[in-house]
Design a protein around this motif. Sequence first.
Motif, PDB file in Angstrom:
ATOM      1  N   ALA A  25      36.723  51.147  60.545  1.00 37.36           N
ATOM      2  CA  ALA A  25      36.092  52.356  60.002  1.00 37.36           C
ATOM      3  C   ALA A  25      34.739  52.576  60.684  1.00 37.36           C
ATOM      4  O   ALA A  25      34.056  51.626  61.030  1.00 37.36           O
ATOM      5  N   PRO A  26      34.384  53.806  60.849  1.00 35.34           N
ATOM      6  CA  PRO A  26      33.079  54.078  61.453  1.00 35.34           C
ATOM      7  C   PRO A  26      31.955  53.635  60.510  1.00 35.34           C
ATOM      8  O   PRO A  26      32.107  53.672  59.293  1.00 35.34           O
ATOM      9  N   PRO A  27      30.834  53.187  61.072  1.00 35.44           N
ATOM     10  CA  PRO A  27      29.705  52.764  60.234  1.00 35.44           C
ATOM     11  C   PRO A  27      29.232  53.903  59.330  1.00 35.44           C
ATOM     12  O   PRO A  27      29.211  55.056  59.741  1.00 35.44           O
ATOM     13  N   GLY A  28      28.891  53.559  58.124  1.00 37.11           N
ATOM     14  CA  GLY A  28      28.398  54.564  57.182  1.00 37.11           C
ATOM     15  C   GLY A  28      29.484  55.371  56.520  1.00 37.11           C
ATOM     16  O   GLY A  28      29.202  56.247  55.707  1.00 37.11           O
ATOM     17  N   SER A  29      30.747  55.088  56.838  1.00 34.38           N
ATOM     18  CA  SER A  29      31.829  55.842  56.210  1.00 34.38           C
ATOM     19  C   SER A  29      31.947  55.427  54.742  1.00 34.38           C
ATOM     20  O   SER A  29      31.449  54.404  54.311  1.00 34.38           O
ATOM     21  N   LEU A  30      32.627  56.263  54.013  1.00 38.18           N
ATOM     22  CA  LEU A  30      32.830  55.995  52.593  1.00 38.18           C
ATOM     23  C   LEU A  30      33.548  54.664  52.393  1.00 38.18           C
ATOM     24  O   LEU A  30      33.188  53.884  51.515  1.00 38.18           O
ATOM     25  N   LEU A  31      34.528  54.379  53.214  1.00 39.15           N
ATOM     26  CA  LEU A  31      35.283  53.135  53.115  1.00 39.15           C
ATOM     27  C   LEU A  31      34.384  51.920  53.348  1.00 39.15           C
ATOM     28  O   LEU A  31      34.421  50.962  52.570  1.00 39.15           O
ATOM     29  N   SER A  32      33.582  51.950  54.369  1.00 41.14           N
ATOM     30  CA  SER A  32      32.729  50.795  54.651  1.00 41.14           C
ATOM     31  C   SER A  32      31.683  50.602  53.555  1.00 41.14           C
ATOM     32  O   SER A  32      31.373  49.471  53.181  1.00 41.14           O
ATOM     33  N   ARG A  33      31.167  51.688  53.021  1.00 44.72           N
ATOM     34  CA  ARG A  33      30.197  51.562  51.918  1.00 44.72           C
ATOM     35  C   ARG A  33      30.868  51.021  50.670  1.00 44.72           C
ATOM     36  O   ARG A  33      30.305  50.188  49.944  1.00 44.72           O
ATOM     37  N   PHE A  34      32.098  51.491  50.408  1.00 41.77           N
ATOM     38  CA  PHE A  34      32.841  51.007  49.243  1.00 41.77           C
ATOM     39  C   PHE A  34      33.127  49.511  49.360  1.00 41.77           C
ATOM     40  O   PHE A  34      32.935  48.754  48.417  1.00 41.77           O
ATOM     41  N   GLU A  35      33.574  49.080  50.514  1.00 42.34           N
ATOM     42  CA  GLU A  35      33.873  47.659  50.737  1.00 42.34           C
ATOM     43  C   GLU A  35      32.614  46.805  50.591  1.00 42.34           C
ATOM     44  O   GLU A  35      32.650  45.725  50.003  1.00 42.34           O
ATOM     45  N   ALA A  36      31.524  47.278  51.124  1.00 41.52           N
ATOM     46  CA  ALA A  36      30.261  46.537  50.997  1.00 41.52           C
ATOM     47  C   ALA A  36      29.869  46.410  49.530  1.00 41.52           C
ATOM     48  O   ALA A  36      29.405  45.354  49.082  1.00 41.52           O
ATOM     49  N   ALA A  37      30.082  47.465  48.762  1.00 39.31           N
ATOM     50  CA  ALA A  37      29.764  47.420  47.332  1.00 39.31           C
ATOM     51  C   ALA A  37      30.675  46.429  46.605  1.00 39.31           C
ATOM     52  O   ALA A  37      30.224  45.688  45.721  1.00 39.31           O
ATOM     53  N   SER A  42      31.371  41.252  43.898  1.00 38.22           N
ATOM     54  CA  SER A  42      32.063  39.966  43.803  1.00 38.22           C
ATOM     55  C   SER A  42      31.053  38.817  43.805  1.00 38.22           C
ATOM     56  O   SER A  42      31.189  37.859  43.057  1.00 38.22           O
ATOM     57  N   ARG A  43      30.067  38.911  44.658  1.00 35.39           N
ATOM     58  CA  ARG A  43      29.030  37.872  44.696  1.00 35.39           C
ATOM     59  C   ARG A  43      28.260  37.831  43.387  1.00 35.39           C
ATOM     60  O   ARG A  43      27.979  36.761  42.848  1.00 35.39           O
ATOM     61  N   GLU A  44      27.913  39.002  42.884  1.00 32.62           N
ATOM     62  CA  GLU A  44      27.183  39.060  41.613  1.00 32.62           C
ATOM     63  C   GLU A  44      28.017  38.484  40.476  1.00 32.62           C
ATOM     64  O   GLU A  44      27.499  37.783  39.609  1.00 32.62           O
ATOM     65  N   GLU A  45      29.307  38.773  40.493  1.00 39.81           N
ATOM     66  CA  GLU A  45      30.203  38.241  39.467  1.00 39.81           C
ATOM     67  C   GLU A  45      30.275  36.720  39.554  1.00 39.81           C
ATOM     68  O   GLU A  45      30.208  36.024  38.539  1.00 39.81           O
ATOM     69  N   ALA A  46      30.382  36.198  40.758  1.00 42.22           N
ATOM     70  CA  ALA A  46      30.421  34.738  40.936  1.00 42.22           C
ATOM     71  C   ALA A  46      29.117  34.102  40.460  1.00 42.22           C
ATOM     72  O   ALA A  46      29.130  33.046  39.809  1.00 42.22           O
ATOM     73  N   GLU A  47      28.002  34.747  40.745  1.00 46.19           N
ATOM     74  CA  GLU A  47      26.716  34.240  40.268  1.00 46.19           C
ATOM     75  C   GLU A  47      26.648  34.272  38.746  1.00 46.19           C
ATOM     76  O   GLU A  47      26.142  33.332  38.121  1.00 46.19           O
ATOM     77  N   ALA A  48      27.153  35.339  38.149  1.00 44.15           N
ATOM     78  CA  ALA A  48      27.146  35.457  36.691  1.00 44.15           C
ATOM     79  C   ALA A  48      28.005  34.369  36.063  1.00 44.15           C
ATOM     80  O   ALA A  48      27.622  33.767  35.050  1.00 44.15           O
ATOM     81  N   VAL A  49      29.162  34.089  36.652  1.00 46.21           N
ATOM     82  CA  VAL A  49      30.037  33.025  36.144  1.00 46.21           C
ATOM     83  C   VAL A  49      29.334  31.679  36.252  1.00 46.21           C
ATOM     84  O   VAL A  49      29.346  30.883  35.313  1.00 46.21           O
ATOM     85  N   ALA A  50      28.696  31.420  37.380  1.00 46.02           N
ATOM     86  CA  ALA A  50      27.986  30.161  37.570  1.00 46.02           C
ATOM     87  C   ALA A  50      26.842  30.032  36.570  1.00 46.02           C
ATOM     88  O   ALA A  50      26.627  28.956  35.985  1.00 46.02           O
ATOM     89  N   ASN A  51      26.121  31.122  36.343  1.00 44.60           N
ATOM     90  CA  ASN A  51      25.025  31.099  35.367  1.00 44.60           C
ATOM     91  C   ASN A  51      25.545  30.837  33.959  1.00 44.60           C
ATOM     92  O   ASN A  51      24.943  30.076  33.198  1.00 44.60           O
ATOM     93  N   ALA A  52      26.654  31.456  33.615  1.00 46.28           N
ATOM     94  CA  ALA A  52      27.243  31.248  32.286  1.00 46.28           C
ATOM     95  C   ALA A  52      27.672  29.795  32.114  1.00 46.28           C
ATOM     96  O   ALA A  52      27.438  29.190  31.059  1.00 46.28           O
ATOM     97  N   GLN A  53      28.271  29.216  33.128  1.00 42.68           N
ATOM     98  CA  GLN A  53      28.683  27.817  33.044  1.00 42.68           C
ATOM     99  C   GLN A  53      27.473  26.911  32.920  1.00 42.68           C
ATOM    100  O   GLN A  53      27.491  25.936  32.163  1.00 42.68           O
ATOM    101  N   SER A  54      26.431  27.216  33.632  1.00 44.18           N
ATOM    102  CA  SER A  54      25.203  26.433  33.563  1.00 44.18           C
ATOM    103  C   SER A  54      24.598  26.508  32.161  1.00 44.18           C
ATOM    104  O   SER A  54      24.166  25.493  31.604  1.00 44.18           O
TER     105      SER A  54
END
Length: 103
Positions: A25-37, A42-54
């Motif tokens: 996909a071209p840079p800045g396209s809707l698809l690339s922005r969506f995937e980045a989000a 996913s990272r935030e969710e993993a951090e939240a799970v780790a924090n909850a376990q802690s």
Amino acid sequence: VAELRAEKAKDQGREEMAAAQRRMAPPGSLLSRFEAACVSLSREEAEAVANAQSLRAEMAQRIAAEQAQREDRAEAIAAEQTLRAKRAEATSAEKEKELDVLR
């Protein structure tokens, strides 16, 4: 721990898929922005799970410490009651001896 590893593997797979799609996909396209989000979420969710376990582990430690304190207090109370009973027996025995002497 196993859940975290599985989540990390999913994240890695998502990141790899997102990277492949971004290359197509071209840079800045809707698809690339969506995937980045998605990757970011996913990272935030993993951090939240780790924090909850802690937090769960910390709460379990606190509960165990409080239980140990209650048990220590109960032992101290029992020891004090035993000491009082022994003092009462000693006092009673002394009074009996005094009475014997007076008789």
